[in-house]
Scaffold this motif. Structure first.
Motif, PDB file in Angstrom:
ATOM      1  N   PHE A  77       0.862  -1.182   0.000  1.00 24.05           N
ATOM      2  CA  PHE A  77       0.000   0.000   0.000  1.00 24.05           C
ATOM      3  C   PHE A  77       0.896   1.228   0.000  1.00 24.05           C
ATOM      4  N   VAL A  78       0.542   2.220  -0.817  1.00 26.68           N
ATOM      5  CA  VAL A  78       1.361   3.433  -0.858  1.00 26.68           C
ATOM      6  C   VAL A  78       0.467   4.671  -0.853  1.00 26.68           C
ATOM      7  N   ALA A  79       0.873   5.671  -0.110  1.00 26.30           N
ATOM      8  CA  ALA A  79       0.201   6.975  -0.135  1.00 26.30           C
ATOM      9  C   ALA A  79       1.186   7.997  -0.676  1.00 26.30           C
ATOM     10  N   PHE A  80       0.708   8.786  -1.633  1.00 26.01           N
ATOM     11  CA  PHE A  80       1.546   9.804  -2.272  1.00 26.01           C
ATOM     12  C   PHE A  80       1.104  11.197  -1.857  1.00 26.01           C
ATOM     13  N   ASP A  81       2.047  12.097  -1.756  1.00 22.40           N
ATOM     14  CA  ASP A  81       1.768  13.532  -1.760  1.00 22.40           C
ATOM     15  C   ASP A  81       1.926  14.029  -3.198  1.00 22.40           C
ATOM     16  N   VAL A  82       1.007  14.874  -3.648  1.00 22.94           N
ATOM     17  CA  VAL A  82       1.177  15.510  -4.958  1.00 22.94           C
ATOM     18  C   VAL A  82       2.042  16.746  -4.748  1.00 22.94           C
ATOM     19  N   ILE A  83       3.154  16.825  -5.480  1.00 24.58           N
ATOM     20  CA  ILE A  83       4.104  17.914  -5.228  1.00 24.58           C
ATOM     21  C   ILE A  83       4.074  18.970  -6.320  1.00 24.58           C
ATOM     22  N   THR A  84       3.118  18.846  -7.242  1.00 28.64           N
ATOM     23  CA  THR A  84       2.906  19.921  -8.211  1.00 28.64           C
ATOM     24  C   THR A  84       1.588  20.613  -7.881  1.00 28.64           C
ATOM     25  N   ASP A  85       1.450  21.860  -8.290  1.00 33.02           N
ATOM     26  CA  ASP A  85       0.163  22.547  -8.169  1.00 33.02           C
ATOM     27  C   ASP A  85      -0.546  22.630  -9.520  1.00 33.02           C
ATOM     28  N   LYS A  86       0.038  22.005 -10.528  1.00 29.66           N
ATOM     29  CA  LYS A  86      -0.487  22.131 -11.892  1.00 29.66           C
ATOM     30  C   LYS A  86      -1.463  21.001 -12.192  1.00 29.66           C
ATOM     31  N   ARG A  87      -2.699  21.403 -12.422  1.00 28.43           N
ATOM     32  CA  ARG A  87      -3.761  20.443 -12.717  1.00 28.43           C
ATOM     33  C   ARG A  87      -3.413  19.565 -13.926  1.00 28.43           C
ATOM     34  N   ASP A  88      -2.864  20.169 -14.962  1.00 27.60           N
ATOM     35  CA  ASP A  88      -2.557  19.401 -16.173  1.00 27.60           C
ATOM     36  C   ASP A  88      -1.511  18.316 -15.901  1.00 27.60           C
ATOM     37  N   GLU A  89      -0.525  18.658 -15.085  1.00 26.62           N
ATOM     38  CA  GLU A  89       0.497  17.657 -14.767  1.00 26.62           C
ATOM     39  C   GLU A  89      -0.098  16.486 -14.001  1.00 26.62           C
ATOM     40  N   LEU A  90      -1.015  16.796 -13.089  1.00 35.94           N
ATOM     41  CA  LEU A  90      -1.649  15.738 -12.308  1.00 35.94           C
ATOM     42  C   LEU A  90      -2.487  14.837 -13.208  1.00 35.94           C
ATOM     43  N   ILE A  91      -3.276  15.465 -14.085  1.00 27.02           N
ATOM     44  CA  ILE A  91      -4.118  14.665 -14.988  1.00 27.02           C
ATOM     45  C   ILE A  91      -3.252  13.815 -15.922  1.00 27.02           C
ATOM     46  N   PHE A  95       7.647  10.562 -10.819  1.00 26.63           N
ATOM     47  CA  PHE A  95       8.753  11.420 -10.396  1.00 26.63           C
ATOM     48  C   PHE A  95       8.509  12.886 -10.787  1.00 26.63           C
ATOM     49  N   GLY A  96       8.630  13.764  -9.820  1.00 22.11           N
ATOM     50  CA  GLY A  96       8.435  15.191 -10.082  1.00 22.11           C
ATOM     51  C   GLY A  96       6.997  15.660  -9.920  1.00 22.11           C
ATOM     52  N   VAL A  97       6.060  14.737  -9.894  1.00 21.97           N
ATOM     53  CA  VAL A  97       4.642  15.089  -9.744  1.00 21.97           C
ATOM     54  C   VAL A  97       4.117  14.614  -8.387  1.00 21.97           C
ATOM     55  N   VAL A  98       4.534  13.438  -7.983  1.00 24.17           N
ATOM     56  CA  VAL A  98       4.158  12.916  -6.664  1.00 24.17           C
ATOM     57  C   VAL A  98       5.404  12.445  -5.941  1.00 24.17           C
ATOM     58  N   SER A  99       5.264  12.306  -4.643  1.00 19.58           N
ATOM     59  CA  SER A  99       6.346  11.853  -3.783  1.00 19.58           C
ATOM     60  C   SER A  99       5.743  10.830  -2.824  1.00 19.58           C
ATOM     61  N   VAL A 100       6.469   9.739  -2.574  1.00 17.21           N
ATOM     62  CA  VAL A 100       5.953   8.724  -1.650  1.00 17.21           C
ATOM     63  C   VAL A 100       5.866   9.321  -0.251  1.00 17.21           C
ATOM     64  N   ARG A 101       4.659   9.327   0.304  1.00 20.62           N
ATOM     65  CA  ARG A 101       4.482   9.830   1.669  1.00 20.62           C
ATOM     66  C   ARG A 101       4.716   8.710   2.675  1.00 20.62           C
ATOM     67  N   TRP A 102       4.056   7.588   2.468  1.00 18.88           N
ATOM     68  CA  TRP A 102       4.308   6.403   3.290  1.00 18.88           C
ATOM     69  C   TRP A 102       3.903   5.178   2.504  1.00 18.88           C
ATOM     70  N   SER A 103       4.417   4.042   2.923  1.00 15.88           N
ATOM     71  CA  SER A 103       4.009   2.802   2.273  1.00 15.88           C
ATOM     72  C   SER A 103       4.056   1.681   3.289  1.00 15.88           C
ATOM     73  N   GLN A 104       3.311   0.633   2.998  1.00 17.27           N
ATOM     74  CA  GLN A 104       3.161  -0.455   3.970  1.00 17.27           C
ATOM     75  C   GLN A 104       3.059  -1.778   3.237  1.00 17.27           C
ATOM     76  N   LEU A 105       3.868  -2.743   3.656  1.00 16.83           N
ATOM     77  CA  LEU A 105       3.724  -4.107   3.149  1.00 16.83           C
ATOM     78  C   LEU A 105       2.886  -4.945   4.097  1.00 16.83           C
ATOM     79  N   GLY A 106       2.151  -5.888   3.553  1.00 14.26           N
ATOM     80  CA  GLY A 106       1.370  -6.787   4.393  1.00 14.26           C
ATOM     81  C   GLY A 106       1.322  -8.171   3.795  1.00 14.26           C
ATOM     82  N   PHE A 107       0.929  -9.119   4.606  1.00 15.65           N
ATOM     83  CA  PHE A 107       0.847 -10.514   4.160  1.00 15.65           C
ATOM     84  C   PHE A 107      -0.308 -11.181   4.890  1.00 15.65           C
TER      85      PHE A 107
END
Lengths: 418, 418
Positions: free
Chosen positions: B63-77, B198-210
């Motif tokens: 499981f991974v949660a990202f922060d979006v590090i751009t403010d540009k809507r077009d880049e996100l889309i 890369f450059g649009v999002v950054s890994v905020r946290w992630s979790q492995l499970g089984f």
């Protein structure tokens, strides 16, 4: 309680049920050596050597290092005896203790934690090792009267170039390597050893891994590490019995008779800077490793198992396998013939708080004498390997793993404490 | 490059090869819904709902949660479009991009990282969710012009009694739940999404499970959590289509039309104090859970799937299922009929530096409206549950997971950004 008897009641995980070819209420009614076609089966616990070394590498790892928190030799020996009995049971797919998770009296804590109920043995192996600090603490204390038995081969590792070791996830008095095809089975085993050890040992650090990155049998296909490259092509394999005698198993004449039939384990947690690697060109990646990425062939050859030829130059007059490539620097030809039996695993420990996955390789290597094998190889790699730009060694461990358990009267460490 | 085509060349992991019933050089040449008997197969990516919700729970999670590090809507889309294409490929067992890990020009970075080469699709599902902070940042900024589209049901969770949340492993603008039968396949998918982002999002946290702890299909047997108890017996199941319509899937009339056919996900990382639990008597463990440990039957009944009867008293005149037991407090009967589709996983994240394993349950629940489902249930549990002595909620997430992808023209979030 025999876990296998529980399957019809409690159900196997999807993996266990499917992979072992059982469905619904069928029971596992035999324990036989794990084969690739039956990863639910048991690996024999008793034998000349400890299981989990040349055993075909299972897919999952839970590695744990303990600190011994008692100074009483009798307490430590009693624990090693209890652990051995529990290990024999768990590797056979049974509960950790004879009463088990659910058959106890209601007023007592169960002698198994229960999360593996219904799961098959899953190829579980438990391999014990004794660290330098068990023989004499960092403060110089010989707590258990065994300082004189410390093997010369168990010499503290030197500090290597670029080491970035964290002491809190390095070292340890005793380690247990738990490998299985189902992580729940490996975790269950470590957790129950920790439970049984309450008051005598304390968990110092532990590490989960997946996707064995070094095959240890010619019957296994080579897996890939998180650089995306095949890893372990040139590993020592279980079938290489003459090489194993020369490079893997300690002998009576080697200096510590109690280690005859055992082996020395080095662990290194190697963090990979995968985000940088992933932006490196394919050509550069292949030059750094010295093999191509698809087939895993040495850059001097065409197929994975072609022997690398370091003298071949390309049309530019430079070696096809670059001088600072990983495969060249780690090769026996460059290291006076020294070889290792590697048994590492990939890891991802979440993220690092800096926007990156905390991922890499948990390297495990077995050998007859680290002073002649891991140490010279790693000395060379740490100074010259082109891969160093993308890796960081953050944890280190060194352990003497004695010979196998001969039968129910034997226990982990008997030769050491005898 | 089709990963499946690589199998004869590069070899499947022991699990993939064995579990899917292939050996040696046989190829996977079809993609069909994953069955328990064929965990190597693919789960369809396109459909009315996102895969990974009612899909029979696979054995492994990244499981991974990202922060979006751009403010540009077009880049996100643009990223969401690229991600959707990569997700369609990877869930089908292909490389993340059309050039792949090994077919690129040597001067360019590969568009796949390579560690899943040769592995079958392994039931991979990728499920996306949008967090409250994507609609408006914590500072109140509507970066992407979608603040008005935030569903009322995506209301921030309240602070619950005993919450011990760490912000750095909570929340996130976008999450991806990667589930597969092989952890290397799940890790590969998350890692490649991070690479593409890369450059649009950054890994905020992630979790492995089984060891999936909540079966989501009547064809799955109930797995066990790290308390050693069966978990998910009374879960919503894929076969309960009327209940799913009532409790799981958001509708156009619910307040946010773009979420029709979607669902709301709540994640909670629940650390278990397993060392204390392991010293608790069997009777007390069963009283705390409200079920017996072996069979998983409610204390009022005999078999796992017997409905709990809360009105039955024992010979001492007290309820057989104690008033503060987990099963009683979480039961729909005690919560105005509210139900969840749980899809949690066990985790062990090494040790905690205090001599204990860092282990527990990564809880994931899907529902139609958290305000009427997770929030009231957890409010009750956090105040009264006898289990609270043994658990600590350390991370929390809330995400709006839109409907499925209809075809190659569609992309993750199109309804939101349209």
């Amino acid at each position: 309680m025999d876990r296998r008897k529980m399957i019809g009641l409690a159900g196997a995980g999807a993996f266990g049920a499917a992979a072992a070819g059982v469905v619904g209420s069928q029971l596992f009614d035999r324990a036989e050596p794990a084969r690739a076609s039956d990863p639910g089966a048991a690996v024999p616990f008793y034998g000349t050597h400890q299981a989990g070394i040349v055993t075909p590498a299972q897919d999952r790892l839970h590695f744990v290092a303990f600190d011994v928190i008692t100074d009483k030799r009798d307490e430590l020996i009693a624990l090693l005896q209890k652990w051995t009995a529990a290990a024999a049971r768990m590797t056979a797919g049974k509960d950790a203790g004879s009463i088990g998770a659910v058959n106890g009296v209601a007023e007592a804590a169960p002698d198994d934690t229960g999360e593996a109920l219904g799961l098959p043995p899953s190829g579980l192996t438990l391999t014990i090792g004794f660290g330098p600090t068990l023989f004499r603490t960092a403060e110089g204390k010989d707590r258990f009267g065994i300082a004189g038995k410390r093997p010369d081969a168990l010499a503290d590792l030197p500090k290597f170039a670029k080491d970035a070791l964290k002491p809190e996830i390095s070292g340890g008095d005793i380690c247990v390597q738990a490998c299985a095809h189902d992580p729940q089975v490996a975790v269950h085993a470590v957790r129950n050893l920790a439970r049984i050890g309450f008051g005598v040992v304390s968990v110092r650090w532990s590490q989960l891994g997946f996707g064995r990155t070094s095959s240890t049998s010619r019957n296994q296909q080579t897996a890939r590490n998180l650089f995306g490259f095949k890893d372990g092509t040139a590993n020592l394999k279980a079938e290489d019995t003459a090489l194993l005698d020369e490079h893997l198993w300690a002998r009576a004449g080697d200096g510590a008779d109690w280690m005859a039939g055992g082996s020395y384990m080095v662990t290194r947690k190697i963090r990979m800077v995968i985000e940088t690697w992933d932006r490196t060109s394919l050509g550069e990646q292949e030059a750094i490793i010295g093999r191509n990425k698809g087939e895993g062939a040495p850059l001097s050859g065409a197929k994975e198992f072609d022997e690398p030829v370091f003298s071949t130059n390309g049309s530019d007059g430079r070696p096809l396998i670059p001088a600072n490539s990983h495969v060249r620097l780690a090769h026996p030809e460059m290291n006076d013939g020294a070889r290792l039996l590697r048994r590492g695993y990939n890891f991802v420990d979440g993220s690092d708080g800096l926007g990156r996955l905390d991922a890499g390789l948990f390297f495990i290597a077995y050998q007859r004498d680290p002073r002649k094998q891991f140490v010279p190889i790693q000395t060379r790699l740490s100074r010259q390997d082109a891969l160093n730009e993308y890796i960081r060694h953050v944890s280190s461990g060194l352990f003497a793993c004695p010979a196998g358990i001969s039968g129910t009267e034997d226990y982990w460490g008997r030769a050491l404490f005898a």
